[in-house]
Design an enzyme around this catalytic site. Structure first.
Site, PDB file in Angstrom:
ATOM      1  N   GLN A 186       0.945  -1.121   0.125  1.00 48.12           N
ATOM      2  CA  GLN A 186       0.308   0.261   0.113  1.00 48.12           C
ATOM      3  C   GLN A 186       0.577   1.042   0.038  1.00 48.12           C
ATOM      4  O   GLN A 186      -0.002   2.354  -0.590  1.00 48.12           O
ATOM      5  CB  GLN A 186      -1.274  -0.257   1.317  1.00 48.12           C
ATOM      6  CG  GLN A 186      -2.570  -1.160   1.318  1.00 48.12           C
ATOM      7  CD  GLN A 186      -2.712  -0.814   2.181  1.00 48.12           C
ATOM      8  OE1 GLN A 186      -2.637  -1.419   2.923  1.00 48.12           O
ATOM      9  NE2 GLN A 186      -4.385  -0.769   1.956  1.00 48.12           N
ATOM     10  N   ARG A 206       4.841   0.231  12.631  1.00 48.16           N
ATOM     11  CA  ARG A 206       5.299  -1.357  12.459  1.00 48.16           C
ATOM     12  C   ARG A 206       4.504  -1.171  10.611  1.00 48.16           C
ATOM     13  O   ARG A 206       3.255  -0.812  10.204  1.00 48.16           O
ATOM     14  CB  ARG A 206       3.652  -1.633  12.474  1.00 48.16           C
ATOM     15  CG  ARG A 206       2.775  -2.994  12.716  1.00 48.16           C
ATOM     16  CD  ARG A 206       1.770  -3.353  13.129  1.00 48.16           C
ATOM     17  NE  ARG A 206       1.433  -4.827  12.989  1.00 48.16           N
ATOM     18  CZ  ARG A 206      -0.093  -4.568  12.400  1.00 48.16           C
ATOM     19  NH1 ARG A 206      -0.264  -3.845  11.842  1.00 48.16           N
ATOM     20  NH2 ARG A 206      -0.223  -5.890  11.560  1.00 48.16           N
ATOM     21  N   HIS A 216       2.082  -9.734   4.759  1.00 51.03           N
ATOM     22  CA  HIS A 216      -0.007  -8.681   5.613  1.00 51.03           C
ATOM     23  C   HIS A 216      -0.181  -8.564   3.589  1.00 51.03           C
ATOM     24  O   HIS A 216      -0.437  -7.517   3.133  1.00 51.03           O
ATOM     25  CB  HIS A 216       1.289  -7.169   5.574  1.00 51.03           C
ATOM     26  CG  HIS A 216      -0.217  -6.067   5.682  1.00 51.03           C
ATOM     27  ND1 HIS A 216      -0.247  -5.561   6.954  1.00 51.03           N
ATOM     28  CD2 HIS A 216      -1.301  -5.605   5.224  1.00 51.03           C
ATOM     29  CE1 HIS A 216      -1.013  -4.814   7.503  1.00 51.03           C
ATOM     30  NE2 HIS A 216      -1.896  -5.217   6.014  1.00 51.03           N
ATOM     31  N   ASN A 275      -0.325 -11.211   9.447  1.00 51.79           N
ATOM     32  CA  ASN A 275      -1.374  -9.817   9.545  1.00 51.79           C
ATOM     33  C   ASN A 275      -2.422 -10.276   8.896  1.00 51.79           C
ATOM     34  O   ASN A 275      -2.832 -10.905   7.638  1.00 51.79           O
ATOM     35  CB  ASN A 275      -0.591  -9.146   8.928  1.00 51.79           C
ATOM     36  CG  ASN A 275      -2.234  -7.633   8.940  1.00 51.79           C
ATOM     37  OD1 ASN A 275      -2.234  -7.353   9.948  1.00 51.79           O
ATOM     38  ND2 ASN A 275      -2.646  -7.398   8.213  1.00 51.79           N
ATOM     39  N   GLU A 276      -3.642  -9.900  10.098  1.00 48.93           N
ATOM     40  CA  GLU A 276      -5.420 -10.640   9.168  1.00 48.93           C
ATOM     41  C   GLU A 276      -5.096 -11.881   8.862  1.00 48.93           C
ATOM     42  O   GLU A 276      -5.701 -12.124   7.773  1.00 48.93           O
ATOM     43  CB  GLU A 276      -5.564  -9.560   9.312  1.00 48.93           C
ATOM     44  CG  GLU A 276      -5.948  -8.402  10.458  1.00 48.93           C
ATOM     45  CD  GLU A 276      -6.693  -7.127   9.688  1.00 48.93           C
ATOM     46  OE1 GLU A 276      -6.906  -7.567   8.400  1.00 48.93           O
ATOM     47  OE2 GLU A 276      -6.684  -6.275   9.929  1.00 48.93           O
ATOM     48  N   ASN A 294      -6.092  -6.099  15.409  1.00 45.52           N
ATOM     49  CA  ASN A 294      -6.468  -4.942  14.839  1.00 45.52           C
ATOM     50  C   ASN A 294      -8.471  -5.284  14.870  1.00 45.52           C
ATOM     51  O   ASN A 294      -9.051  -6.197  14.190  1.00 45.52           O
ATOM     52  CB  ASN A 294      -6.701  -5.393  13.229  1.00 45.52           C
ATOM     53  CG  ASN A 294      -5.211  -5.920  12.995  1.00 45.52           C
ATOM     54  OD1 ASN A 294      -4.369  -5.686  13.580  1.00 45.52           O
ATOM     55  ND2 ASN A 294      -5.121  -6.174  12.311  1.00 45.52           N
ATOM     56  N   TYR A 309     -12.076  -2.736  14.540  1.00 39.97           N
ATOM     57  CA  TYR A 309     -12.337  -1.732  14.449  1.00 39.97           C
ATOM     58  C   TYR A 309     -13.673  -1.444  14.255  1.00 39.97           C
ATOM     59  O   TYR A 309     -14.551   0.124  14.353  1.00 39.97           O
ATOM     60  CB  TYR A 309     -12.194  -1.326  12.652  1.00 39.97           C
ATOM     61  CG  TYR A 309     -11.060  -1.452  12.040  1.00 39.97           C
ATOM     62  CD1 TYR A 309     -10.445   0.134  12.319  1.00 39.97           C
ATOM     63  CD2 TYR A 309      -9.506  -2.128  11.696  1.00 39.97           C
ATOM     64  CE1 TYR A 309      -8.693   0.439  11.990  1.00 39.97           C
ATOM     65  CE2 TYR A 309      -8.932  -2.338  10.597  1.00 39.97           C
ATOM     66  CZ  TYR A 309      -8.209  -1.122  11.198  1.00 39.97           C
ATOM     67  OH  TYR A 309      -7.071  -0.884  10.845  1.00 39.97           O
ATOM     68  N   GLU A 333      -3.256  -2.174  15.036  1.00 36.02           N
ATOM     69  CA  GLU A 333      -4.415  -1.807  14.179  1.00 36.02           C
ATOM     70  C   GLU A 333      -5.603  -1.005  15.026  1.00 36.02           C
ATOM     71  O   GLU A 333      -6.684  -1.842  15.772  1.00 36.02           O
ATOM     72  CB  GLU A 333      -4.792  -2.583  12.952  1.00 36.02           C
ATOM     73  CG  GLU A 333      -3.622  -2.054  12.019  1.00 36.02           C
ATOM     74  CD  GLU A 333      -4.107  -2.958  10.253  1.00 36.02           C
ATOM     75  OE1 GLU A 333      -5.676  -2.814  10.713  1.00 36.02           O
ATOM     76  OE2 GLU A 333      -3.338  -3.170  10.124  1.00 36.02           O
TER      77      GLU A 333
END
Length: 462
Positions: A42, A100, A145, A190-191, A331, A333, A404
């Site tokens: 990203q 991170r 990731h 990650n996730e 993480n 949200y 996150e």
């Protein structure tokens, strides 16, 4: 100013303005990390420079651009590869003490373990790590990731092939050897729970595999492939952790963990069915990956529902899993209501559908939390406290890092601050051109230093 630096603008106001927010760093334990987070695809750009190989996302965004909302790709992205020094300088000016970021697997090993190590990639991450440390910023490194060398999709079928485990173990070893003398925080994956659903159940991420009722992709089996991919990811994590603990941890002095996407699920009603649905949703969200890592097997709810579609661990694989993890990254949200879909009809072509749960944002016409600009996500501060307590209680004695958290409101961005346990609320607005997401009222809502073993808060750069 590099575009990537926008993400750390967030930290300036969300973390480092106690006078404006009534929140002081002294309220947190010594050594507590406040940081920002990104991922390589990203932000880095330079997608074919200095020997980098094609990643799964490079190929996906170039060949299936119609699957991307605006049709763009990460060829240039935020140009962090060339402008990282500017970004580090801005982070330093803001007072961030951890960063991170993820390493691009395709940059370090363009052809996987059968090709050579790309020395230009090692040099780049060496420079980045050195710049961070020189400014007093702790590197918090993620190995995977969502991106991997495209050649491994061809050679192993990506995460569906058992051969990917050896590839990941080799890649992790290269990174430990090259950077471990300075990196003290490693995240394997990650996730992976979110990734496997989007890539192999819903067909939204590469390699875009799915089958009805979840979608109509050219290939895939939504009832089996997510769990096969997850199985290989769990064992890849285990191999990397085992290697790190046996060969590097004693001399390098670091720690290694895994990061899981975690919603908090509340029952839609007080019915037994919805209460069980909320528990089932958590099992398919959190326990799916963490139970094998900490307890050696998948949760009972998943085994009962999925039967033979859920792989089994051999005795040797269970031995490997005993390395566990040094910490759990959370993480978080949003919180959401869970509606049972076993005893009542539902739309199961969704993220929670494999658990026979429908996520619902309203109860009796009232939303579970404040609105955000992201569909299906709500501002529910107590959700952070509940999910962290859940993790603390289920995987007791394991440190937790909030890896996150954030919120994009569109228009003006609003920070809501709960100060300590008194829940004193202050709000202020920030123009969106300065901040791509916000670090909202979740932070002190769950009384970090009181009720949890949390050691860090990291805000996501959207």
């Amino acid at each position: 100013m590099a575009a990537a630096a926008a993400m750390v603008m967030l930290a300036a106001l969300a973390l480092l303005a106690p006078s404006a927010r009534g929140l002081d760093r002294a309220e947190f334990p010594p050594g507590f990390l406040f940081g920002a987070a990104t991922s390589s695809y990203q932000i880095e750009g330079a997608y074919l420079e200095d020997g980098k190989g094609l990643s799964n996302w490079d190929v996906f965004t170039h060949t299936q651009s119609r699957e991307i909302n605006d049709g763009r790709n990460g060829d240039v992205a935020d140009d962090h590869y060339h402008r990282y020094m500017e970004d580090v300088e801005i982070m330093h000016d803001l007072g961030v003490n951890s960063y991170r970021f993820s390493i691009s697997w395709a940059r370090v090993l363009p052809r996987g373990r059968l090709g050579g190590v790309n020395t230009a990639a090692i040099a780049f991450y060496d420079r980045l790590i050195a710049a961070l440390l020189q400014k007093g910023i702790e590197p918090f490194v993620t190995l995977h990731h969502f991106d991997l060398p495209h050649e491994l999709e061809t050679r192993h079928g990506g995460w569906l092939g058992a051969g990917i485990r050896e590839e990941f173990d080799y890649y992790a070893d290269v990174c430990f050897k090259a950077f471990g003398d300075r990196v003290k925080f490693w995240t394997t994956l990650n996730e992976p729970n979110l990734f496997t659903k989007f890539a192999y159940m819903l067909g939204m991420y590469p390699p875009k595999h799915c089958s009805p009722p979840y979608g109509n992709c050219n290939s895939g089996n939504s009832h089996r492939e997510p769990y096969l991919a997850a199985h290989n990811m769990i064992l890849s994590h285990a191999a990397a952790v085992d290697n790190y603990k046996r060969n590097y941890q004693a001399t390098q002095g670091g720690s290694i963990g895994i990061v899981i996407a975690m919603k908090w699920y509340e029952p839609l009603t007080n019915s037994t069915e919805d209460i069980l649905a909320a528990r089932r949703a958590l099992s398919f969200e959190v326990d799916w990956f963490l139970d094998p890592i900490f307890f050696g097997d998948y949760p009972r709810e998943m085994r009962e529902m999925l039967s033979s579609n859920l792989p089994t661990f051999t005795s040797e694989e269970k031995r490997l899993l005993q390395s566990k993890a040094d910490f759990i990254g959370v993480n978080h949200y949003t919180a959401i209501y869970a509606k049972d879909c076993i005893s009542s009809p539902c739309d199961i072509k969704t993220y929670e559908g494999n658990a026979l749960v429908q996520a619902v944002g309203e109860r009796d016409g009232v939303a579970i939390g404040g609105p955000t600009a992201f569909h299906g996500y709500y501002d529910v501060p107590e959700g952070m406290e509940l999910i962290v307590k859940y993790v603390n209680q289920r995987y007791e004695s394991t440190p937790v890092y909030i890896t996150e958290n954030g919120e994009w409101q569109g228009g003006l961005l609003e920070f809501t601050v709960h100060s300590g346990n008194s829940l004193e609320i202050e709000k202020f607005l920030v123009p969106p051109n300065l901040l791509p997401c916000i670090f909202n009222d979740h932070v002190s809502s769950y009384a970090l230093s009181q009720a949890t073993r949390s050691l860090a808060i990291t805000v996501w750069r959207s």
